[in-house]
Structure formats: structure tokens, C-alpha cells
Design a protein around this motif. Sequence first.
Motif, PDB file in Angstrom:
ATOM      1  N   UNK C  13      -2.920  10.492  -5.529  1.00  0.00           N
ATOM      2  CA  UNK C  13      -1.811  10.131  -4.632  1.00  0.00           C
ATOM      3  C   UNK C  13      -2.089   8.780  -4.001  1.00  0.00           C
ATOM      4  N   UNK C  14      -1.072   8.215  -3.382  1.00  0.00           N
ATOM      5  CA  UNK C  14      -1.239   6.955  -2.680  1.00  0.00           C
ATOM      6  C   UNK C  14      -0.490   5.810  -3.328  1.00  0.00           C
ATOM      7  N   UNK C  15      -0.063   4.867  -2.504  1.00  0.00           N
ATOM      8  CA  UNK C  15       0.650   3.698  -2.981  1.00  0.00           C
ATOM      9  C   UNK C  15      -0.172   2.437  -2.702  1.00  0.00           C
ATOM     10  N   UNK C 123       3.552   3.038  -6.080  1.00  0.00           N
ATOM     11  CA  UNK C 123       2.784   4.010  -6.871  1.00  0.00           C
ATOM     12  C   UNK C 123       2.524   3.491  -8.285  1.00  0.00           C
ATOM     13  N   UNK C 128      -3.498   2.429  -8.316  1.00  0.00           N
ATOM     14  CA  UNK C 128      -3.543   3.900  -8.472  1.00  0.00           C
ATOM     15  C   UNK C 128      -4.773   4.333  -9.245  1.00  0.00           C
TER      16      UNK C 128
END
Lengths: 347, 347, 347, 347
Positions: C13-15, C123, C128
Motif C-alpha cells: 500500500x501507499x502512494x 500508486x 511502490x
Amino acid sequence: MNTFGRYLKVTTFGESHGPMMGAVLDGLPANLPIVPVVIAAELARRRPAGDAVSTSRIEPDEFQIVSGLVDGRTTGSPLTILIPNVAQNSHEYQDIADIFRPGHGDLGWYHKYGTMPGPGGGRLSGRETVARVAAGAIVKNILKEQGITIFGYTKQIGAICAEDYQREFIEQNPYRLPDRAAARQAEKLIADLRAAGDTIGGQVVIMAENVPAGWGSPIFDKLDATIGQAMFSIGAVKGVLFGDGLSLATMRGSESNDQMGPAGPLTNHAGGIVGGLSNGAPIVVTLLVKAPPSIALTQKTINTKGNPGEITIKGRHDCCLCPRIIPVAEAMLALTLFDAFLERKSA
Amino acid sequence: MNTFGRYLKVTTFGESHGPMMGAVLDGLPANLPIVPVVIAAELARRRPAGDAVSTSRIEPDEFQIVSGLVDGRTTGSPLTILIPNVAQNSHEYQDIADIFRPGHGDLGWYHKYGTMPGPGGGRLSGRETVARVAAGAIVKNILKEQGITIFGYTKQIGAICAEDYQREFIEQNPYRLPDRAAARQAEKLIADLRAAGDTIGGQVVIMAENVPAGWGSPIFDKLDATIGQAMFSIGAVKGVLFGDGLSLATMRGSESNDQMGPAGPLTNHAGGIVGGLSNGAPIVVTLLVKAPPSIALTQKTINTKGNPGEITIKGRHDCCLCPRIIPVAEAMLALTLFDAFLERKSA
Amino acid sequence: MNTFGRYLKVTTFGESHGPMMGAVLDGLPANLPIVPVVIAAELARRRPAGDAVSTSRIEPDEFQIVSGLVDGRTTGSPLTILIPNVAQNSHEYQDIADIFRPGHGDLGWYHKYGTMPGPGGGRLSGRETVARVAAGAIVKNILKEQGITIFGYTKQIGAICAEDYQREFIEQNPYRLPDRAAARQAEKLIADLRAAGDTIGGQVVIMAENVPAGWGSPIFDKLDATIGQAMFSIGAVKGVLFGDGLSLATMRGSESNDQMGPAGPLTNHAGGIVGGLSNGAPIVVTLLVKAPPSIALTQKTINTKGNPGEITIKGRHDCCLCPRIIPVAEAMLALTLFDAFLERKSA
Amino acid sequence: MNTFGRYLKVTTFGESHGPMMGAVLDGLPANLPIVPVVIAAELARRRPAGDAVSTSRIEPDEFQIVSGLVDGRTTGSPLTILIPNVAQNSHEYQDIADIFRPGHGDLGWYHKYGTMPGPGGGRLSGRETVARVAAGAIVKNILKEQGITIFGYTKQIGAICAEDYQREFIEQNPYRLPDRAAARQAEKLIADLRAAGDTIGGQVVIMAENVPAGWGSPIFDKLDATIGQAMFSIGAVKGVLFGDGLSLATMRGSESNDQMGPAGPLTNHAGGIVGGLSNGAPIVVTLLVKAPPSIALTQKTINTKGNPGEITIKGRHDCCLCPRIIPVAEAMLALTLFDAFLERKSA
């Protein structure tokens, strides 16, 4: 595994005495509004209230959303919520580090993983449910915007049963009972149990109103089957009943069938689900909740070497889980229904 | 969807009045013995016995294994079982083709798929469970070779409760009651219901003995959660209870905790599962079974256009599902436990 | 979705410009050692080196493991790694917020989600992959303890091909070329491209040595199929080839078949996988890597309203992805092999 | 496992010399038309044509749909297709029952399952793909009704490359070459190889036209990643390349980026997929197909005991897989795209 759902996948992580709990929600459609104050409100409903019925470990639950959110809306990417742990106290657990606590999963954990679950029950702790409530709050609110209302109440604590039903009273008493007289009785019962170092079981009812007909699946993923899994995934739930529950055992087909009229089912003995599919009536599920296993009384047990001994569990724990289990069960029902909603969209 | 299990995936297919039912088992380890006579025996246990309690549609269930089997042993490839339908009679269903039968999933199906489920309930029919029993028979037998015994009995039919427990009598009476006196009472009750065109609910108990400690998972795939899903995936099951069941609501922690000694749990209030993991005690699960919804009495309902009307369901149907649900529930428990067994191997 | 693997499930997860990237690893067996310095070393290998070939956004990648780890060992519960973002600079992206960048997924993202992916590609950013490298480092190290070595090198940058093969030189030059002469040529090529504001494609080879025979599955989850998915899940990979690659198109069966002797395959044209199963020879996979799409040259494009225009992408980006893609591809190969390892255990 | 797809799950079963092959399609939306003649036509395209290029085992492929279909339309329940095997000849395999055939998966199978795959390669046989073609035919036709066209052609057989492109000629020659001159050369090459007892590799191109922009996912389930898995799940595919393929290795970003205009991408170097998402341009994927491993020439190998020896494979086998792999690859592309279509609906 630690993931729930097939279309919306919710993965939770974190241990009771680790730095934080968390949840990743993968599969949220884009552009849905996320309202932090709603999440905070649900976490507050789950939080012990400082009264006799619940544990005195009170976490502030100041959560942070670290992915999947831009300008208050979902992006379609995984949404991650982190909830720090700040009030853990591992000292309470040092003396019992290698002793299986009766009524807890310690023994099974040890056989499966070869280690003890760790202080505070580690991953087995009820603390794990904070991540579920946070995740559930998000979808519960989205469902609410579609008109679907999810709520619950305590039906029974020990021998005390709610006879009256005052919906607005539910959230006004620490037991979430809908009956003022029953709440007064419960106060006394809890005080007695606290004094005795003991705990008590009960029953709660969880409902969802305005679920459209046709949600669910006809075979293995029946809506009652997925709700059943969701509810039994909550520690302390030892029974799940839909609609009229045990009464159905003695009812005839002519009594238990919900006949239908143009406006929908004429009765709701089935609790809103027939043949694994919603029928438009309110979904009504009753949970049987066992007494919290952490009691101050001395119990016989064994340690990891198989040697017999005794255990006395220190600290203040929940005296009855019914009130605190309600927001957790609501969250699980919301996650299950949202998954069914996404499934309907793809079919 | 139509697949159950995560490590052993069982997919069933077929409709009540189609040419055949079937199951594909994907994930069976190689070199396990398959014993056709054991499968046939389980199918016979599920088959209506020609007595008053069950439907008079009797299928020979002559199955064929068409893949995944060489020289009586699994190959590691998908094992497919086909079971032809030969005794269907669609004429009985022509008059009610567009009318929602109360207590059946017709209405939900129509909302989900835009059509009616078809003659005999199509995929919604109890006939679907024949594929589960065939699949379950395979793994039940493999578990048996590991010493794990799975069986069930009827605890209650309507107001008649089994007070006595004669294990050997269970399979000797059409109600699968372990109590001779209760079986005599049941015979009279069923005769009266047949005469009245009505049906009755009940409760059954399913057990698994000698399951090792540590099977299951601590969070969403708790062993009771996956068993719960398995059981609620059986039509007519409206409640699932573990161990002491409803009594747990009024029990104190000091009463409901299973204290432990070197030889294992000293009691089994929890029904063999604590914290989502088996603890070595017998797994005990009670199912609440509603009355079969197909009754001869006239009922109010609506048709697919929403117009109100009445329905009278012809033909002979099951009068009480308890005895026939037992082999199905045993099969689902076997599939769930086998999946947990494979999960343990990979971890 | 954002999860890879069936037995070990890795969710990232995470941008790019959010507060952090992260990975949850669910399904790690208990009691495996986690060595933070090994994770840090892999993250360092992925990190831009401050040279001409890579972007100048350099993140410290100071990760934190917040769950699933006790005393340096896995617990069997989800292991979560958080990696803060500190060097993002969203200002560079404000002018192009509603313009589709050629060669990036912006247009597809907009059609799927109804919004733009956000600053830095959100994303979609190569950022990523930091979570994948962290997750892969863990299992790569566990596989290494079993004797399985995973590594990679650059085979080609533009028209420059590695003719020589000095294994120890691979990690000594910023291009990860195994050929000193080629590395000198690459230095000049990259300098020219930097000056021109342009970028270049190439090929890398990823290998796994000492994988036992019999890993993988014979049908849809062939080992080459799951490796193929893993590799194509890396942005910029436009081709995946096993063993002798394109040469196989012109080879006869008598040439391309790997004949066998008691010590194993006599040749390795197949790249270690036959019939979807490992055969004990080294796994050899070649990735075709397209040129990084972020170039300083002006390009024709459209914006979210469909209006044509031009775009010039500012900032310093990677000039050739080959060297930095190697640790990512190694991580994905490690995750795929580890999943196959767990699958073998359960079967 | 033997299931492909996440929203539409296709499970295949059956062995080369067993009674039948089959597929279960679970997740097909209700009320879609199924056209048997279309399925038959696709099976005919896969069937050996009785010419020199393919095996002389010719199966009639008379399939039966035994579930999930009412009045020519899907019901939403699993659709099962059975395809009997009638032309198997196990005698050809008796002599080599315990010898690993070079280029086949026998050795890996033996290590995984502890047994040999059985006569004709058992589950490893190319015969397995008949079930894929049947399943793919259904969704290929549904996609066609949405305007999405899927087709393929042979680009190269050995050293013979298609220089011309006559689309209508593809299905008019046994090699599926779009070039008449190349087809003449191929005829001679195949004759020579037949005489020599040898086989040859090649390349095929598979295309999908009119796929809307925005199908696929940005991370692990990139559209190219799922297509990659689908293609590598076909035996003999050793390479998968999108768009310009190997040329991308030497192209600059300014060359390989597909710039855009209001009508869509101005070029299609990427093969219709950027960032894991379709961009509206045709999807173009090239497969590298190795030579069929069953050759008449004597090869060195070992048996299950590890003893060295030689093998000469009898019977007539495919001489080049390119033409017959095309309908299989089209089916896999159709299944992958349909899954992406359903995913889009649920998001």
C-alpha cells in the motif's frame, strides 16, 4: 489468514502489546467519502467506558489513514489505517508467560506456532478488533448513505433478559440494553461479579435494515454463511442464530415460513435471509457470547511443558463482553454486506 | 460462488432437474486411497429411506469418478465425481413456475438473477447436497484413517428431545435419534404432520473426535468461523452453536472456562475450539434446522410480477430435515477439517 | 488487487507522495529469522545511487516492522513493514495534474477510477516497488538459508550488450552489467541521453539457483506462469522469456529438449522449468525493459477533457530502468518461489 | 491449482487417457446466450486437421453442457462442459511408463506427486487445453457481442517469418500464417521435419481489438501480468512479449512512448497496455513457442530410479505447435479479458 472478504479485502495486523494495530482495505471503489469523525465515533463506541463492565485499559485510538485517501475520498487504491497502542502494560503478563490461560487460545496457538502468543494475548487479544471497527466504520457509513442501517443491542446478560425495547436507550447505558429495568439489574450483577472476580455471558442482537432483496449467493457463500463466518470470527461468540432462532426448532413449516404480500414478507421468522439470499426484510442475527475467560479466580491449567499448575489472572478485564462486542459485530456485518453489495455489482 | 475451501477446493455443479450433479475436488494430495464403497455408503445415508419422514423422490446416486483417480488412488489432479439425476419430475412444478414459494430462496434468486431458479428449485434444491456428500465422503474417510471420527445425531424434532444417548441406535432409526423412546414419539409426530400436510424443525449435533490441538487460525479463519460458514451453507440451518450452546449465556467465566490437566481439557464447554483453534477435545456443534418449507397447506405469496396469490405445493417432500441433514453436515465438517489439516501442513 | 501470492500473501500500500509505503506479509511460517540489515541492504540496492542513470529523488528508506515479529523471529501473524516517504516534491507535478503522460498509466487509471493517479504517479509510481523489495528481502533470505540463490544482472542497455560475464563485477557498477567494457559504453550512452533529455530500454536476466525439482503446478499455476505474472507486474517490463528465449523459435525439438543424465538436465535451454514444474536446473528468466517514459522532450498528448496539447516532464527521472529493476525482479522471483515452496509443503 | 480467474473461475479437469475432459465456469452472469455451434467451431479450430503439421490423434470433441444452462442462456450457476475422450491409445506409452521424456514435465511431476503423470502425459497432455478452448469460446463470443474481437496468427515457424499480412488467409492454411509464400515454405519444412522425426518452434501473435481503456489493475493484477500468466499457463510457451516486443530494448523513450491525440494513442508500441491498464489501442501479444518435445529421435534420459538410458517416442505428434496453440491462446486471452470486464463492473 488475516484477510476478510472477497471483493473488499480487509487485512488486519498488529499485536496487543506491539506499537500499533492496523487495517488495509483493498477493493474500495474510488470516490467514496471517508469521514474521520464517523470512524472516531465507532472507535469510541468500542472503547471501554471506564465503568465496571469493561477493562480499564483505555486506548485513545487516535488513528491515521496513510494511503488510499485524497481530499477525503477513496482513490481505488488500498486504504490503510494505523491505530497506535499506547496503554499496554506487559508487566502483568510476565508471570504467566508459559502458562496456558483457560478459555483463551493459548494452547491451540502453541500447538500451531510452537510459541506462546505473547503478552496481552498478542494477536489473540480483543485489541485486534479495533482494526475491524475502524474498517467497518468506513463501509457502515457508505451503506448508511444507501439507506442501510446497522445496529445492535444486548438481549441478555446472564439471567437478565431485556423484556422492554427502547431503541433510543440502547446507547445510553453501558450494557447497551434496550430495557431500563434490565440495565439496573445488570449494574448490580456486574458489581457482584467484579467483587467475586468472575465474569458472565450473554446474548446480543445485530440488525441490518433496508438490505435489498437478492444479496448473497445460493450455495457456499450464502449470505447467512458469510455472516456466520464473520460473527464466529469474533472471539467469545459461540453461537449464531438467525431470525426466530431456537424457536424454529419447535415450529412447523406452516408457522415458520414467511408468507409474502406485494409489500414484502408478511413476517420475519427467517431473519431476512432465505435460501442464502436476502429477502428484503430486516436481517436479524443473534450472537451467543461466552463469559470473558480472564477471571481473577484460581484455575487449574498446564504450562507449555505439560506440567499441571494453577493460574490467577491479574489486571482488570471485561466483566461481560456483550456491550463491547456490539460495535465489532456491527463492523463485521457491515463488511459482509458491503462484500455482498460489490458481488452483486459484478454479477 | 460454488467453491468451498481454500487448500482443498470443492466446486459443485448441477441443478435438481438437470442431467447430473457433480463435484470437482482440487487440492487433494496425491496417492490417497479412494474407496468407492465408502462414497456409496455415505450417499446411501443421505438418500431418502422410503419412510414417512423424507421425500419420495429416490435417486440411485450411481456415481462415476471421471478424473484424478488412477488405480484407486488420487493423482494430485482434480478429482471429478458425476452423479446422474434420473428421478426428477418437472411436471409437478409447471403450475408454480412464476410464483415465489414461501420459505424458499425463489424471491431472492429472482432479484439476483432476473429469472426463477427453475423446476425443483434448480440449483437451490437440496439435491445439490448430494455432491457435497460425495466429496465429503472422500475426505471423511481420509480423516478416519488418521483417527478422526465424524458423526452426528438428531437431538430434537419439534418438541421431542433425545433424553437418552445410545450411540449405536443412531443409524438404526429413520430419525437418527439416539433415544428409542424419542424415536417412537417421532414416528407418531411425523405421521400426524404427513396427514396435516405440514413439516417440523429440530436440532442436530455433529461431532468430530480426535482432532489434534492447533488446527484453525486465530483471526478471520477461526476454526469455528469456517465450520460456521460450512454449516450455514446448508439450506434450512438457521443456527449454529458450539459446545454448551445457549447455556453459555448464563454461565460465569468460572463455569464456562475449560480448565486443563496434563491429559487435556478437564471439561468441554467450548466444544473443542478456543480462540479459533482446536484444543484437542471433541468438536461439538449443534445445528438449528428449520422446518422444510415445502408444505401442502395453502400459503399467501406473490408471483414474479408482484401480484398476490396463493400457493399449494404438491408432491411429497421431506417432513423433517434433521435425519437427512446429518450426512450433509458431516460432509461439510469433514471438508472444513481437511482444509484446516492442509493449512497446518503448509504453515 | 494489491495482494500477491496464494500461500504467502503480500499486500502493498501507499502512494508516491503519501506519508509512507508499506507491505503486509500474511502466511509467513512462525519462527523464521528476520534480519533487518538484510532488508536494509536490499533497499539500498534498489535506491538510486546518485549517479546519472537513476532519478535524483533519494529516499532513506528507514523502515519499521510494526507487527508479526518478536525477538527477531516471525510469529506466524502478519508481518507489517512501514517505509516513510520523506523526499517527495509534489510541486513538480502541479502543472500536469490533468494531463495524461505518454507511456504512463494515467489514461487507463482515469478511465478506471474517474480521477488522476495523483502527484508523482500516486500508486502507479515506481516508488511502490520499495514495499516489494522489503517483502522480497525477507523471503529471499529465508530461501538463501535453504541454499537457493537469487540474483540478476543487466544483459543489454539500448544497443550495448554484455558480451563478457564477470559475476563479481555486477554489483560494482551502476548499470549492473557483468561486462567492464559494456559498462564503459553505457556510461557514455547514459550521459548522452541525459543531455538529450531522453531515456533507453534494455534487458535484464534474473536467476535462481538450486531450486529443487517439482516446484510449481502443472496447469494454470505453472511456475513459469506465476513467475510471468510476477515479472509483468513490474512497470516497464514488456517481455518475459525463459531459458534460451527467442532462440527457441528457430530451434528444433532435438536441439531445444534438455536431455537428462543421473546428475540432472544435460543442458538448460528451458531455463529450469518444464511443464510448469522446476526440473532442478537454474531458473533463468530474461526481462525486456522499456525505456522510462518520463522524458524531458516535448510530447503530444491529451488532458482529462480529451483536449489535445503538449507535455514536457520536469524533474530528473531514471534514464534506464535496468539496474534498479533488478532488485525488484529478484524480490518478485523470491516471493513467487517462496509461495511455490509453501504450496509444496501443503500438498 | 486447476482454476483460472478471479471473478469468472474456470476449473478444468480430466486426463489425456481418462474418460473425458471438462470445465466448470463459475461466475458467468445470468442470461447470457450460449451458442453451441460457436463452441463447436472453436473446438474444430483446435482439432488437428489431419495434415502433416499436427498429431494424428483426432478427437470428435462432441461436448455436452450438463449444468448452468436453461433455454440457451446462462442461469448464473456453474456451467459445466464435458468432452469425452474416445481416441486415446495407451499402448503407445507402456514401454516408457517409468522414463522421463525430455522436454516434458515428467521429472517435475514425479518429484512433486511421487508418481508418473500417466499414459499420454495424463493431466500434462495438450489434450487438457480442449477444456480451455470450450470455456474460452463461450466468453469470446460474449465479448464479441460487445464488439471485442480476439484472433491470432502464426508469425514465425523456425526460420520462416511471415512477411506479408493477409488477414483472410490466416484460417485458410494449416499453419495459420497470414503469408502465402511463407505457408508454402512451411509446408516443405514440415515435410522435412516429419521425415527426420523432428519438430520446430515458432512465434504466434494474439490480438484483441476494441478493448475499452481502463481494464486491468495497477499493481499485481496488471492486465499484462494476468495475460502473461494466462499465456505461460499454456505448455510450450516460453516467452511473452507485448507490443513491439524485443525492439523496445533498443528504443528510446521518445520512440517507444505512445503519444496521444483525441482519437486515442497515435502509435501502439506498448501493445495496448500501459501501467497495467488497457489504453484503448489493440492488445498485441507475441508468444514464443518451443518445438514440441515428443520427437522420434533417440534421446538420453533417466528413469524414475535415476538410471540413465535412452528414449525414442513413438506415435505421431504435433510437428509445430504454432497453429494449434492459437485457438488455445485466444481462449486464454478471452478468459482474462472477461475477468477484467467483471472486475470493472464490481469496482
